[in-house]
Write a protein that holds these residues in place. Structure first.
Motif, mmCIF file in Angstrom:
data_model
loop_
_atom_site.group_PDB
_atom_site.id
_atom_site.type_symbol
_atom_site.label_atom_id
_atom_site.label_comp_id
_atom_site.label_asym_id
_atom_site.label_seq_id
_atom_site.Cartn_x
_atom_site.Cartn_y
_atom_site.Cartn_z
ATOM 1 N N ARG A 37 0.828 -1.362 0.014
ATOM 2 C CA ARG A 37 -0.011 -0.245 0.039
ATOM 3 C C ARG A 37 0.908 1.254 -0.143
ATOM 4 O O ARG A 37 2.033 1.220 0.685
ATOM 5 N N LYS A 39 2.421 4.912 0.911
ATOM 6 C CA LYS A 39 2.555 5.456 2.024
ATOM 7 C C LYS A 39 2.829 7.187 1.929
ATOM 8 O O LYS A 39 3.324 7.365 1.078
ATOM 9 N N GLU A 196 -2.329 5.654 8.812
ATOM 10 C CA GLU A 196 -2.079 4.665 7.714
ATOM 11 C C GLU A 196 -1.307 3.471 8.401
ATOM 12 O O GLU A 196 -1.648 2.399 7.906
ATOM 13 N N ARG A 199 -3.477 1.180 10.278
ATOM 14 C CA ARG A 199 -4.727 0.703 9.583
ATOM 15 C C ARG A 199 -5.634 -0.196 10.049
ATOM 16 O O ARG A 199 -5.208 -1.354 10.436
ATOM 17 N N SER A 200 -6.757 -0.194 10.258
ATOM 18 C CA SER A 200 -7.712 -0.888 10.861
ATOM 19 C C SER A 200 -8.297 -1.939 9.891
ATOM 20 O O SER A 200 -8.148 -1.856 8.557
ATOM 21 N N GLY A 230 -7.148 4.236 3.255
ATOM 22 C CA GLY A 230 -5.619 4.164 3.920
ATOM 23 C C GLY A 230 -5.931 3.864 5.531
ATOM 24 O O GLY A 230 -5.032 3.635 6.248
ATOM 25 N N LEU A 231 -7.274 4.065 5.806
ATOM 26 C CA LEU A 231 -7.633 3.713 7.299
ATOM 27 C C LEU A 231 -8.339 2.628 7.632
ATOM 28 O O LEU A 231 -7.997 1.877 8.920
ATOM 29 N N ALA A 232 -8.999 1.966 6.448
ATOM 30 C CA ALA A 232 -9.783 0.791 6.856
ATOM 31 C C ALA A 232 -10.125 0.079 5.485
ATOM 32 O O ALA A 232 -9.797 0.721 4.567
ATOM 33 N N THR A 318 -10.230 7.388 13.307
ATOM 34 C CA THR A 318 -9.276 6.216 13.872
ATOM 35 C C THR A 318 -9.670 5.931 15.035
ATOM 36 O O THR A 318 -9.417 4.907 15.576
#
Length: 322
Positions: A37, A39, A196, A199-200, A230-232, A318
């Motif tokens: 992924r 960054k 990120e 990340r979840s 980028g978070l989930a 987040t």
């Protein structure tokens, strides 16, 4: 009216599931399975003061001197000015009242442009003797001829956080608030990179609306929505202005965390989540069953679109996704 915030019609709009035929397996963002992924880069290039800049969408903006009296017709403008330590000469946004900005008391002292977001009054704008007017291109671009010769008009149209950063850098250069611009960009990039990194694995969804009709915030069309992959897990893609998601499709995705933006246009009609609860499928969504539905401030999540607003989105998202 909602189309001016999210460009959506009365029916549910935005978002899409993009599928491919005869291609390698991909993730929800179109990457090959196992592909690393991207960054976020945390370093910040220096900003130089300038009398002319070119914005992320190719518009050239020039001022004879650093603008100090700036009228905001879009919340992104209020966001950028706050980041630069400035206050608009007038605004038509409610963003400044948020405690992460000026707060209600200080925001109440900023003059309001009559006519609302859709049709701000030209004479009222010019009465504030602005050096610069910043508006949303697809909504306020029609004002440009009336403002020509009296002030400088800057049409903005952010599609992602990179655009928002680009606009901030441009305004920092024009105003000479270069150190403040660099600091704001650096803080946002660091916050995004940290989010990120952690990340979840949960599936998230942002929906918006002003009544029982709703839209899905998708990357490429919605700035806050563009942060979410980028978070989930965020399997929602843009279907264009005619596209729509059904409640059945949302249910099939087993959403773990739901963020709801209730858009208000001149009246308080209750929360969108309360209206959607009338749909029998709503209660079957995992996020609803588990109490993970978060009504968020639409002024920040839907309308802000600048680095300060997006920083608040990151903080709230987040925390909810842990």
């Amino acid at each position: 009216m909602a189309r001016t915030v999210r460009r959506w019609a009365a029916a549910a709009v935005l978002g899409a599931l993009i599928t491919g035929c005869g291609t390698a397996a991909t993730t929800d963002e179109g990457r090959k399975v196992g592909e690393e992924r991207p960054k976020t880069e945390v370093s910040v290039r220096p900003i130089a003061a300038a009398r002319q800049i070119t914005d992320p969408h190719g518009h050239t903006v020039a001022t004879k001197a650093p603008p100090r009296r700036i009228v905001c017709l879009v919340a992104l403008c209020d966001d950028m000015l706050t980041e630069l330590g400035l206050t608009p000469a007038a605004t038509n946004s409610g963003l400044l009242a948020h405690p992460g900005f000026l707060g209600k008391e200080a925001a109440a002292r900023v003059p309001v442009v009559p006519g609302g977001f859709i049709a701000p009054e030209t004479e009222a704008i010019l009465s504030h003797k602005p050096d610069l007017v910043i508006g949303l291109e697809d909504t306020h671009g029609k004002l440009a001829p009336a403002l020509e010769g009296a002030t400088v008009f800057w049409p903005v149209q952010p599609r992602n956080w990179q655009d928002s950063v680009g606009y901030l850098r441009g305004l920092a250069a024009l105003t000479g608030r270069t150190a403040q611009g660099e600091d704001a960009e650096r803080a946002f990039r660091a916050k995004l990179a940290a989010a990120e990194k952690n990340r979840s694995g949960k599936t998230a969804l942002i929906i918006f609306g002003s009544d029982e009709n709703f839209g899905v915030a998708t990357p490429g069309r919605d700035v806050a929505g563009g942060l979410m992959p980028g978070l989930a897990d965020y399997p929602w893609k843009d279907r264009g202005v005619e596209g729509t998601y059904s409640m059945e499709e949302i249910l099939a995705r087993d959403v773990d965390v739901l963020f709801v933006e209730t858009l208000s246009f001149g009246g308080s009609d209750g929360k969108l989540s309360e209206k959607l609860a009338e749909n029998p499928l709503w209660s079957r969504i995992p996020a609803v069953r588990e109490g993970a539905v978060h009504e968020v401030d639409a002024e920040v999540w839907a309308k802000g679109r600048g680095t300060r607003s997006l920083g608040i989105v990151l903080d709230e998202a987040t925390a909810a996704l842990r």
